[in-house]
Scaffold this motif. Structure first.
Motif, mmCIF file in Angstrom:
data_model
loop_
_atom_site.group_PDB
_atom_site.id
_atom_site.type_symbol
_atom_site.label_atom_id
_atom_site.label_comp_id
_atom_site.label_asym_id
_atom_site.label_seq_id
_atom_site.Cartn_x
_atom_site.Cartn_y
_atom_site.Cartn_z
ATOM 1 N N PRO A 261 0.841 -1.195 0.000
ATOM 2 C CA PRO A 261 0.000 0.000 0.000
ATOM 3 C C PRO A 261 0.879 1.249 0.000
ATOM 4 O O PRO A 261 2.068 1.185 0.329
ATOM 5 C CB PRO A 261 -0.777 -0.115 1.314
ATOM 6 C CG PRO A 261 0.097 -0.939 2.199
ATOM 7 C CD PRO A 261 0.837 -1.878 1.300
ATOM 8 N N LYS A 262 0.289 2.368 -0.376
ATOM 9 C CA LYS A 262 1.012 3.647 -0.346
ATOM 10 C C LYS A 262 0.763 4.299 1.013
ATOM 11 O O LYS A 262 -0.386 4.420 1.453
ATOM 12 C CB LYS A 262 0.480 4.540 -1.466
ATOM 13 C CG LYS A 262 1.069 5.938 -1.491
ATOM 14 C CD LYS A 262 0.550 6.701 -2.709
ATOM 15 C CE LYS A 262 1.117 8.112 -2.753
ATOM 16 N NZ LYS A 262 0.423 9.037 -1.879
ATOM 17 N N VAL A 263 1.839 4.685 1.688
ATOM 18 C CA VAL A 263 1.699 5.387 2.970
ATOM 19 C C VAL A 263 1.536 6.875 2.668
ATOM 20 O O VAL A 263 2.434 7.511 2.115
ATOM 21 C CB VAL A 263 2.924 5.140 3.875
ATOM 22 C CG1 VAL A 263 2.802 5.935 5.172
ATOM 23 C CG2 VAL A 263 3.069 3.647 4.171
ATOM 24 N N ASN A 264 0.372 7.430 3.008
ATOM 25 C CA ASN A 264 0.097 8.842 2.708
ATOM 26 C C ASN A 264 0.662 9.776 3.761
ATOM 27 O O ASN A 264 1.234 10.813 3.442
ATOM 28 C CB ASN A 264 -1.419 9.073 2.623
ATOM 29 C CG ASN A 264 -2.056 8.231 1.548
ATOM 30 O OD1 ASN A 264 -1.524 8.100 0.463
ATOM 31 N ND2 ASN A 264 -3.199 7.637 1.860
ATOM 32 N N SER A 265 0.457 9.417 5.030
ATOM 33 C CA SER A 265 0.909 10.308 6.102
ATOM 34 C C SER A 265 1.103 9.507 7.379
ATOM 35 O O SER A 265 0.485 8.455 7.572
ATOM 36 C CB SER A 265 -0.118 11.417 6.352
ATOM 37 O OG SER A 265 -1.345 10.852 6.784
ATOM 38 N N VAL A 266 1.990 10.026 8.234
ATOM 39 C CA VAL A 266 2.222 9.447 9.560
ATOM 40 C C VAL A 266 2.250 10.597 10.554
ATOM 41 O O VAL A 266 3.060 11.521 10.415
ATOM 42 C CB VAL A 266 3.565 8.676 9.615
ATOM 43 C CG1 VAL A 266 3.787 8.103 11.008
ATOM 44 C CG2 VAL A 266 3.598 7.581 8.564
ATOM 45 N N ASN A 267 1.347 10.573 11.533
ATOM 46 C CA ASN A 267 1.326 11.600 12.575
ATOM 47 C C ASN A 267 1.739 10.969 13.895
ATOM 48 O O ASN A 267 1.083 10.039 14.376
ATOM 49 C CB ASN A 267 -0.076 12.214 12.709
ATOM 50 C CG ASN A 267 -0.398 13.109 11.521
ATOM 51 O OD1 ASN A 267 0.483 13.753 10.972
ATOM 52 N ND2 ASN A 267 -1.656 13.127 11.119
ATOM 53 N N ALA A 268 2.836 11.488 14.463
ATOM 54 C CA ALA A 268 3.370 10.917 15.702
ATOM 55 C C ALA A 268 2.840 11.686 16.905
ATOM 56 O O ALA A 268 2.740 12.915 16.885
ATOM 57 C CB ALA A 268 4.891 10.981 15.678
ATOM 58 N N SER A 269 2.477 10.943 17.951
ATOM 59 C CA SER A 269 2.206 11.559 19.258
ATOM 60 C C SER A 269 3.197 10.935 20.234
ATOM 61 O O SER A 269 4.126 10.239 19.830
ATOM 62 C CB SER A 269 0.759 11.299 19.686
ATOM 63 O OG SER A 269 0.608 9.935 20.026
ATOM 64 N N SER A 270 2.990 11.160 21.533
ATOM 65 C CA SER A 270 3.977 10.651 22.496
ATOM 66 C C SER A 270 3.900 9.131 22.643
ATOM 67 O O SER A 270 4.879 8.494 23.005
ATOM 68 C CB SER A 270 3.768 11.314 23.857
ATOM 69 O OG SER A 270 2.458 11.024 24.324
ATOM 70 N N ASN A 271 2.731 8.538 22.355
ATOM 71 C CA ASN A 271 2.619 7.087 22.580
ATOM 72 C C ASN A 271 2.014 6.336 21.394
ATOM 73 O O ASN A 271 1.634 5.181 21.522
ATOM 74 C CB ASN A 271 1.794 6.811 23.841
ATOM 75 C CG ASN A 271 0.358 7.308 23.694
ATOM 76 O OD1 ASN A 271 0.029 7.968 22.703
ATOM 77 N ND2 ASN A 271 -0.474 7.009 24.668
ATOM 78 N N SER A 272 1.898 7.013 20.232
ATOM 79 C CA SER A 272 1.303 6.311 19.086
ATOM 80 C C SER A 272 1.753 6.933 17.768
ATOM 81 O O SER A 272 2.258 8.060 17.726
ATOM 82 C CB SER A 272 -0.231 6.356 19.174
ATOM 83 O OG SER A 272 -0.687 7.676 18.953
ATOM 84 N N LEU A 273 1.556 6.165 16.692
ATOM 85 C CA LEU A 273 1.716 6.671 15.325
ATOM 86 C C LEU A 273 0.377 6.474 14.622
ATOM 87 O O LEU A 273 -0.170 5.368 14.615
ATOM 88 C CB LEU A 273 2.807 5.896 14.573
ATOM 89 C CG LEU A 273 4.240 5.985 15.093
ATOM 90 C CD1 LEU A 273 5.157 5.076 14.265
ATOM 91 C CD2 LEU A 273 4.760 7.422 15.061
#
Length: 202
Positions: free
Chosen positions: A107-119
């Protein structure tokens, strides 16, 4: 009339990626003149050879037309070389069924948003789905710095979270698609290249 003087094409094979399929072969070498190629097809349901959009072409490949986009059809192809009035023998492929024989890409990865305990990851599937398809994403992820074992999660959503991560830590992940068709065939796709993102501080 086939002639022993004009060799038939070699390395004849169907190449199919994400249900887009084409027939490829090696060029036939001759001392002089332009070799042309003709491709025919027949289906499992209708055992008659028919022309494709590839009659007397110079290329050594032929894309499947829209009329052959049915994934469940059994298709046999044949190709021959032509030089003036002289033709080679036909070379037939093994029966091809896209639903069984295609290669599914990552699959194509469009975006990744990181927080302190998750992606939070957004993906696009590698192909347009058909009625009855069930797509599941297999996600494996690991801490980049350590050699800890990979963890795995599965989801059928194109927007999903990898959770319970440590803060300020670099995590890597790979994703592959598993397609289950309405006829219960299962195809596992190729894995995406690893992608790494650092979680934030809380």
């Amino acid at each position: 009339e086939s002639s022993p003087h004009l060799p038939a094409p070699n390395d004849v094979m169907v190449y199919s990626y994400n249900f887009r399929s084409l027939l490829k072969w090696s060029p036939v070498e001759v001392d002089r003149g332009l070799v042309l190629y003709t491709v025919h097809f027949k289906t499992g349901a209708f055992n008659e050879w028919d022309e494709m959009n590839c009659t007397r072409i110079t290329q050594t490949e032929c894309s499947f037309p829209w009329s052959l986009k049915q994934r469940r059809w059994t298709i046999v192809l044949r190709v021959r070389a032509e030089l003036g009035q002289v033709t080679s023998d036909w070379v037939e492929t093994d029966p091809f069924v896209a639903e069984r024989n295609t290669i599914i890409g990552p699959p194509k990865v469009n975006s990744v948003n990181a927080s302190s305990n998750s992606l939070l990851i957004s993906v696009t599937p590698p192909f347009g789905s058909e009625v009855g398809d069930f797509l599941e994403y297999h996600v494996s992820y690991w801490e980049n710095a350590t050699s800890t074992a990979k963890k795995e999660t599965r989801t059928s959503s194109t927007l999903f979270k990898i959770e319970n991560l440590k803060e300020m830590t670099l995590y890597c992940f790979r994703i592959q698609v598993e397609l289950t068709t309405y006829s219960d065939l299962q195809l596992l796709g190729l894995e995406s290249a690893p992608e790494c993102h650092r979680t934030t501080i809380s």
